[in-house]
Motif scaffolding. Structure first.
Motif, PDB file in Angstrom:
ATOM      1  N   ASP A 187      24.285   6.296  42.761  1.00 19.25           N
ATOM      2  CA  ASP A 187      22.517   5.668  42.370  1.00 19.25           C
ATOM      3  C   ASP A 187      21.376   7.036  42.433  1.00 19.25           C
ATOM      4  N   LEU A 188      21.710   8.311  43.155  1.00 18.39           N
ATOM      5  CA  LEU A 188      20.661   9.238  43.132  1.00 18.39           C
ATOM      6  C   LEU A 188      20.979  10.323  42.541  1.00 18.39           C
ATOM      7  N   HIS A 189      21.640  10.491  41.782  1.00 18.00           N
ATOM      8  CA  HIS A 189      22.556  11.309  40.822  1.00 18.00           C
ATOM      9  C   HIS A 189      20.473  11.237  39.813  1.00 18.00           C
ATOM     10  N   ASP A 190      19.891  11.078  39.044  1.00 15.75           N
ATOM     11  CA  ASP A 190      19.124  10.982  38.157  1.00 15.75           C
ATOM     12  C   ASP A 190      17.851  11.406  38.997  1.00 15.75           C
ATOM     13  N   VAL A 191      17.726  11.968  40.702  1.00 11.79           N
ATOM     14  CA  VAL A 191      17.140  11.915  41.454  1.00 11.79           C
ATOM     15  C   VAL A 191      16.014  13.366  40.790  1.00 11.79           C
ATOM     16  N   THR A 192      16.748  13.811  40.794  1.00 10.15           N
ATOM     17  CA  THR A 192      16.911  15.715  40.687  1.00 10.15           C
ATOM     18  C   THR A 192      15.349  15.851  39.609  1.00 10.15           C
ATOM     19  N   ASP A 193      16.201  15.273  38.513  1.00  4.89           N
ATOM     20  CA  ASP A 193      15.587  14.846  37.031  1.00  4.89           C
ATOM     21  C   ASP A 193      13.981  14.319  37.192  1.00  4.89           C
ATOM     22  N   ASP A 197      11.296  16.492  39.429  1.00  3.34           N
ATOM     23  CA  ASP A 197      11.432  17.847  38.238  1.00  3.34           C
ATOM     24  C   ASP A 197      10.067  17.054  37.393  1.00  3.34           C
ATOM     25  N   ASP A 198      10.303  15.696  36.846  1.00  2.00           N
ATOM     26  CA  ASP A 198       8.876  15.148  35.972  1.00  2.00           C
ATOM     27  C   ASP A 198       8.183  15.052  37.018  1.00  2.00           C
ATOM     28  N   ILE A 199       7.429  14.683  38.232  1.00  2.00           N
ATOM     29  CA  ILE A 199       7.304  13.884  38.802  1.00  2.00           C
ATOM     30  C   ILE A 199       6.137  15.478  38.995  1.00  2.00           C
ATOM     31  N   GLU A 200       6.725  16.721  39.428  1.00  2.00           N
ATOM     32  CA  GLU A 200       6.157  18.233  40.034  1.00  2.00           C
ATOM     33  C   GLU A 200       5.413  18.729  38.676  1.00  2.00           C
ATOM     34  N   ASP A 201       6.591  18.202  37.440  1.00  2.00           N
ATOM     35  CA  ASP A 201       5.587  18.568  36.031  1.00  2.00           C
ATOM     36  C   ASP A 201       4.421  18.404  35.934  1.00  2.00           C
ATOM     37  N   ARG A 202       4.604  16.473  36.143  1.00  2.00           N
ATOM     38  CA  ARG A 202       3.430  16.013  36.152  1.00  2.00           C
ATOM     39  C   ARG A 202       1.750  16.288  37.019  1.00  2.00           C
TER      40      ARG A 202
END
Length: 63
Positions: free
Chosen positions: A26-32, A35-40
């Motif tokens: 369930d948490l495998h894509d949390v880092t991605d 990262d997207d939120i940080e970029d925004r």
């Protein structure tokens, strides 16, 4: 000293492994996602700083 014998459910280990596996899946894509939120956030901050810089430049030009 108080002691108490604890009897574990025979399938506690399997349930624990299954819960960790499910959480991992369930948490495998949390880092991605983070990262997207940080970029925004970085983009928004850059736009805000540019806007503020333009405002300060206009105020200095008017005085």
């Amino acid at each position: 000293m108080f002691t108490q014998d604890i009897t574990l459910d025979p399938s506690y280990y399997e349930r624990g492994v299954a819960a960790r596996r499910t959480a991992h899946e369930d948490l495998h894509d949390v880092t991605d996602i983070l990262d997207d939120i940080e970029d925004r956030a970085d983009t928004l901050l850059a736009e805000l700083l540019a806007l503020l810089d333009d405002t300060v430049t206009e105020e200095v030009g008017q005085s």
